[in-house]
Design an enzyme around this catalytic site. Structure first.
Site, short mmCIF file in Angstrom:
data_model
loop_
_atom_site.label_atom_id
_atom_site.label_comp_id
_atom_site.label_asym_id
_atom_site.label_seq_id
_atom_site.Cartn_x
_atom_site.Cartn_y
_atom_site.Cartn_z
N PHE A 127 -36.72 -32.01 -4.46
CA PHE A 127 -36.94 -33.22 -3.68
C PHE A 127 -37.27 -32.81 -2.25
O PHE A 127 -36.53 -32.02 -1.64
CB PHE A 127 -35.65 -34.04 -3.72
CG PHE A 127 -35.77 -35.45 -3.23
CD1 PHE A 127 -36.70 -36.32 -3.79
CD2 PHE A 127 -34.95 -35.92 -2.22
CE1 PHE A 127 -36.79 -37.63 -3.35
CE2 PHE A 127 -35.04 -37.23 -1.77
CZ PHE A 127 -35.97 -38.08 -2.34
N ASP A 206 -28.12 -30.10 -6.82
CA ASP A 206 -28.27 -31.51 -6.48
C ASP A 206 -28.36 -32.29 -7.79
O ASP A 206 -29.30 -32.11 -8.57
CB ASP A 206 -29.53 -31.71 -5.63
CG ASP A 206 -29.65 -33.14 -5.10
OD1 ASP A 206 -29.13 -34.06 -5.76
OD2 ASP A 206 -30.27 -33.33 -4.04
N TYR A 231 -26.58 -44.28 -6.16
CA TYR A 231 -27.33 -45.54 -6.31
C TYR A 231 -28.39 -45.47 -7.39
O TYR A 231 -29.10 -46.42 -7.61
CB TYR A 231 -27.94 -45.99 -4.97
CG TYR A 231 -28.70 -44.92 -4.21
CD1 TYR A 231 -30.00 -44.60 -4.56
CD2 TYR A 231 -28.12 -44.26 -3.14
CE1 TYR A 231 -30.70 -43.63 -3.88
CE2 TYR A 231 -28.81 -43.28 -2.44
CZ TYR A 231 -30.11 -42.98 -2.81
OH TYR A 231 -30.80 -42.01 -2.12
N LYS A 232 -28.52 -44.32 -8.05
CA LYS A 232 -29.50 -44.19 -9.14
C LYS A 232 -28.81 -44.55 -10.45
O LYS A 232 -28.45 -45.70 -10.65
CB LYS A 232 -30.09 -42.79 -9.11
CG LYS A 232 -30.90 -42.58 -7.82
CD LYS A 232 -31.40 -41.18 -7.60
CE LYS A 232 -32.21 -41.13 -6.30
NZ LYS A 232 -32.44 -39.77 -5.83
N ARG A 385 -43.38 -42.89 -13.14
CA ARG A 385 -42.07 -42.49 -13.67
C ARG A 385 -41.46 -43.65 -14.44
O ARG A 385 -41.33 -44.76 -13.92
CB ARG A 385 -41.11 -42.10 -12.55
CG ARG A 385 -41.47 -40.84 -11.83
CD ARG A 385 -40.30 -40.35 -10.99
NE ARG A 385 -39.77 -41.37 -10.11
CZ ARG A 385 -38.76 -41.17 -9.26
NH1 ARG A 385 -38.17 -39.98 -9.20
NH2 ARG A 385 -38.33 -42.14 -8.49
C1 PLP Z 1 -32.38 -39.53 -4.43
C2 PLP Z 1 -32.21 -38.12 -4.03
C3 PLP Z 1 -31.65 -37.81 -2.80
C4 PLP Z 1 -31.28 -38.91 -1.85
O1 PLP Z 1 -30.75 -38.49 -0.66
P1 PLP Z 1 -30.28 -39.57 0.40
O2 PLP Z 1 -29.54 -38.81 1.39
O3 PLP Z 1 -29.47 -40.59 -0.34
O4 PLP Z 1 -31.50 -40.24 0.94
C5 PLP Z 1 -31.46 -36.47 -2.49
N1 PLP Z 1 -31.82 -35.50 -3.35
C6 PLP Z 1 -32.39 -35.79 -4.54
C7 PLP Z 1 -32.75 -34.68 -5.48
C8 PLP Z 1 -32.61 -37.10 -4.91
O5 PLP Z 1 -33.18 -37.39 -6.06
#
Ligand code: PLP
Length: 425
Positions: A127, A206, A231-232, A385
């Protein structure tokens, strides 16, 4: 019964052992097909009432007394419910800050701990926010520090040999997404963690795109550090508080770079010298967002009730169904697979590529196109997706989404939409 017809989807939904969980979520538009729970999970039916209670009773009536009546321990209590989903002990997990900030804290602590080792390793499917943070850390620690990215030869997977090649004895930290946000490629956590440990590197996973959808076994794989968002797949609501994991034996050897009072040994002593708290608590910084913490519990309860292994079984069944429909209806119409074929290497979303992906997404979301409003998401340059969230996704959702995609591609309905990108895709 024909596998490619609607009655098959209906039959699969009737046989689904987890089907009753769908009723525990707010889905009030019968024409909405939501396949973006991997970006923002649905609202659990129990959450609004829970929040009302926290606001009216805990904040409104009990006021500041609530800190001694549940608020202070809430980060730990929610974390203990999350721990079984990621194969960790309850005291190895804590709810804190955002995923990005947790990555900063743990990566920083690991680099300091690995004094003398100057490389940070990640991969180019990670990411971008994770990559930016690691770049920033390398810059912060000085000229000798470098971030190296493992390459992906097809944009979908990263070979274990490539990770082996890029890890050297200079590597302080290997920081990867367990499931890649775009292609859904999933690493073998045990194998990669072992490879890194052999080179003396610490490992930080992560779990944002795996927690709640894929069983994760942090203890079993001897993982050092992990972070993730809620939140996912965990349905905690927009911007809900994230989590972090530090393996038991490392907790008292690592120090968070953010020395806040919630990570202090005895914060209400108000002493002027910082002394980190024992255990996982030391990775907290400041006051936790109590309202956001409270939104996570109803969905975590549902998830523990369903069982993460059952959720994975259903997710795999639905992914197979989706991919079979794709082969039959979409591949002949210009779509291609943007995810690994091997399901052992795939998380819970499937990416389909098309040269017109952006406008196809817009047409899917537009309620005036066809009978259903389908919400997937678009990722540059050509990925659609489709998130399978086994707590509430139905086989009919998948069938309807594929039918809409087929119609939009066949009739070129995307031509009615502008190529102008919105701020959030
Ligand atoms: C969604 C996601 C994030 C989100 O990070 P925030 O600090 O909540 O914005 C981080 N890393 C990955 C791999 C994600 O998919």
């Amino acid at each position: 019964m024909d596998f490619f017809e609607k009655p098959y989807a209906i039959q699969q939904d009737n046989h689904d052992k987890l089907k009753h969980f769908r009723k525990q979520f707010i889905i009030d538009n019968p024409n909405l097909v939501y396949l973006d729970g991997n970006s923002l999970g649905l609202l659990p039916a129990a959450t609004p009432e829970r929040i009302q209670k926290v606001i009216r009773d805990e904040w409104g009536r009990k006021l500041i007394r609530s800190w001694n009546d549940g608020w202070y321990e809430r980060s730990q209590k929610i974390a203990a419910k999350l721990a079984p989903l990621i194969g960790a002990k309850p005291h190895e997990v804590i709810m804190a800050d955002s995923t990005s900030i947790n990555l900063f804290k743990l990566a920083y602590a690991a680099i300091v701990f690995q004094k003398g080792k100057t490389a940070i390793v990640s991969d180019e499917l990670n990411f971008p926010s994770d990559i930016y943070l690691l770049q920033g850390l390398a810059k912060h620690f000085g000229e000798k520090y470098k971030l190296r990215l493992a390459r992906s030869y097809d944009g979908i997977r990263v070979e274990t040999d490539e990770i082996k090649r890029i890890l050297k004895n200079d590597t302080a930290l290997l920081s990867l997404s367990h499931v890649a946000f775009k292609s859904s490629f999933m690493y073998d956590t045990k194998e990669i963690t072992h490879v890194a440990h052999e080179k003396g590197a610490m490992v930080l996973w992560d779990l944002s795109h795996s927690v709640g959808a894929v069983p994760v076994k942090l203890n079993d794989c001897n993982v050092d550090l992990a972070i993730g968002c809620t939140y996912k797949y965990l349905n905690g609501g927009p911007g809900s508080i994230a989590f972090l994991y530090v393996r038991e034996d490392l907790q008292d050897r690592l120090v968070s770079p953010i020395w806040g009072w919630f990570g202090q040994k005895d914060p209400f002593n108000f002493r002027l010298d910082y002394e980190p708290a024992d255990g996982i608590q030391r990775f907290l910084a400041g006051t936790p967002p109590v309202l956001s913490l409270s939104t996570i519990e109803p969905a975590l309860d549902l998830m523990n009730e369903a069982g993460i292994e059952n959720l994975r079984d259903k997710s795999l069944e639905q992914s197979r169904y989706l991919i079979n429909l794709f082969r039959h209806f979409l591949e002949p119409r210009g779509f291609s697979m943007g995810s690994p074929e091997n399901e052992q290497e795939r998380g819970s979303h499937v990416s389909l590529c098309h040269p017109e992906a952006y406008r196809i997404c817009k047409a899917l979301i537009d309620p005036t196109v066809g009978e259903k409003t389908v919400i997937p998401d678009f990722r540059e340059p050509d990925n659609i997706r489709l998130g399978i969230t086994p707590l509430y996704t139905s086989f009919m959702d998948i069938y309807e989404a594929v039918m809409q995609m087929k119609m939009i591609a066949e009739q070129k309905l995307y031509n009615h939409f502008s190529l102008q990108k919105e701020k959030v895709t």
